[in-house]
Write a protein that holds these residues in place. Structure first.
Motif, short mmCIF file in Angstrom:
data_model
loop_
_atom_site.label_atom_id
_atom_site.label_comp_id
_atom_site.label_asym_id
_atom_site.label_seq_id
_atom_site.Cartn_x
_atom_site.Cartn_y
_atom_site.Cartn_z
N GLY A 115 -16.91 5.31 -6.62
CA GLY A 115 -17.68 6.45 -7.11
C GLY A 115 -16.79 7.62 -7.50
N CYS A 116 -15.69 7.78 -6.80
CA CYS A 116 -14.75 8.87 -7.12
C CYS A 116 -13.90 8.55 -8.35
N ASP A 117 -13.55 7.30 -8.52
CA ASP A 117 -12.71 6.91 -9.65
C ASP A 117 -13.03 5.46 -10.02
N PRO A 118 -14.06 5.25 -10.85
CA PRO A 118 -14.48 3.90 -11.21
C PRO A 118 -13.38 3.07 -11.89
N GLU A 119 -12.41 3.73 -12.47
CA GLU A 119 -11.33 3.02 -13.17
C GLU A 119 -10.22 2.57 -12.21
N HIS A 120 -10.30 2.97 -10.95
CA HIS A 120 -9.26 2.64 -9.98
C HIS A 120 -9.58 1.29 -9.32
N ASP A 121 -9.71 0.29 -10.18
CA ASP A 121 -10.12 -1.03 -9.70
C ASP A 121 -9.07 -2.10 -9.92
N LYS A 122 -7.85 -1.67 -10.20
CA LYS A 122 -6.73 -2.61 -10.41
C LYS A 122 -5.53 -2.13 -9.61
N PRO A 123 -4.65 -3.06 -9.22
CA PRO A 123 -3.46 -2.63 -8.50
C PRO A 123 -2.49 -1.88 -9.41
N CYS A 124 -1.53 -1.22 -8.79
CA CYS A 124 -0.45 -0.52 -9.51
C CYS A 124 -0.98 0.57 -10.43
N ARG A 125 -1.98 1.28 -9.98
CA ARG A 125 -2.54 2.37 -10.77
C ARG A 125 -2.72 3.59 -9.88
N ARG A 126 -2.24 4.72 -10.36
CA ARG A 126 -2.44 5.98 -9.65
C ARG A 126 -3.77 6.55 -10.10
N GLY A 127 -4.69 6.70 -9.18
CA GLY A 127 -6.00 7.26 -9.50
C GLY A 127 -5.99 8.77 -9.34
N MET A 132 0.85 -1.16 0.00
CA MET A 132 0.00 0.00 0.00
C MET A 132 0.90 1.23 0.00
N VAL A 133 0.55 2.20 -0.85
CA VAL A 133 1.38 3.39 -0.98
C VAL A 133 0.48 4.62 -1.16
N ASP A 134 0.95 5.74 -0.62
CA ASP A 134 0.28 7.02 -0.81
C ASP A 134 0.91 7.75 -1.99
N VAL A 135 0.16 8.65 -2.60
CA VAL A 135 0.73 9.50 -3.64
C VAL A 135 1.54 10.62 -2.98
N ASP A 136 0.95 11.30 -1.98
CA ASP A 136 1.62 12.40 -1.29
C ASP A 136 2.44 13.24 -2.27
N ASP A 137 3.70 13.42 -1.95
CA ASP A 137 4.64 14.10 -2.84
C ASP A 137 5.66 13.09 -3.34
N HIS A 138 5.23 11.88 -3.54
CA HIS A 138 6.07 10.75 -3.94
C HIS A 138 6.70 11.04 -5.31
N THR A 139 7.99 11.32 -5.33
CA THR A 139 8.65 11.71 -6.58
C THR A 139 9.00 10.53 -7.47
N THR A 140 9.00 9.33 -6.92
CA THR A 140 9.36 8.15 -7.73
C THR A 140 8.20 7.17 -7.86
N LEU A 141 6.98 7.67 -7.67
CA LEU A 141 5.82 6.77 -7.70
C LEU A 141 5.69 6.04 -9.02
N GLU A 142 5.80 6.73 -10.13
CA GLU A 142 5.63 6.06 -11.43
C GLU A 142 6.67 4.95 -11.62
N THR A 143 7.89 5.19 -11.19
CA THR A 143 8.93 4.16 -11.26
C THR A 143 8.58 2.98 -10.38
N ALA A 193 -1.57 -1.19 -3.81
CA ALA A 193 -2.78 -0.38 -3.68
C ALA A 193 -2.30 1.06 -3.50
N VAL A 194 -2.95 1.99 -4.20
CA VAL A 194 -2.50 3.38 -4.19
C VAL A 194 -3.63 4.29 -3.73
N SER A 195 -3.32 5.14 -2.74
CA SER A 195 -4.28 6.14 -2.26
C SER A 195 -3.78 7.52 -2.65
#
Length: 120
Positions: free
Chosen positions: A87-99, A1-12, A25-27
């Motif tokens: 409801g906020c992001d219907p496409e955020h239904d898979k792991p390893c995805r930034r919503g 589980m990971v937060d987006v926050d100010d995560h500079t290497t999230l995409e990597t 899982a990404v919040s």
């Protein structure tokens, strides 16, 4: 589980996780959105500084301690939280995805844990 926050290497990190079969899982912006959805719907863009403060009305003192009480209604309000997240992001239904902000697919981790528990 990971937060987006100010995560500079999230995409990597997401790319490496996908490549290695790790399900993250990404919040966005942070895990607290998942906690808030257990109590109420919230669809406005927010940040990692305001969310803990907004939880204080549901979890007294959360913004100071960031401690989840033992009686937190995880089980009782799980379905509501999941529906609010989708409801906020219907496409955020898979792991390893930034919503989008706000979003969380923390419910994927919950379902994985539940599934493992049922196997025993």
């Amino acid at each position: 589980m990971v937060d987006v926050d100010d995560h500079t290497t999230l995409e990597t990190a997401l790319h490496l996780a996908r490549r290695n079969g790790v399900h993250l899982a990404v919040s966005n912006p942070c895990f607290e959105i998942w906690l808030r959805w257990h109590h109420q719907n919230f669809t406005s863009r927010t940040n990692r500084f305001d969310l803990p403060k907004k939880l204080d009305s549901h979890i007294p003192g959360y913004s100071r301690r960031k401690a989840i009480p033992g009686d937190f209604p995880f089980e009782d309000d799980y379905e509501n939280a999941r529906e609010r997240a989708l409801g906020c992001d219907p496409e955020h239904d898979k792991p390893c995805r930034r919503g989008q902000n706000p979003s969380s697919n923390a419910w994927l981790a919950v379902e994985a844990i539940r599934g493992e528990g049922r196997k025993r």
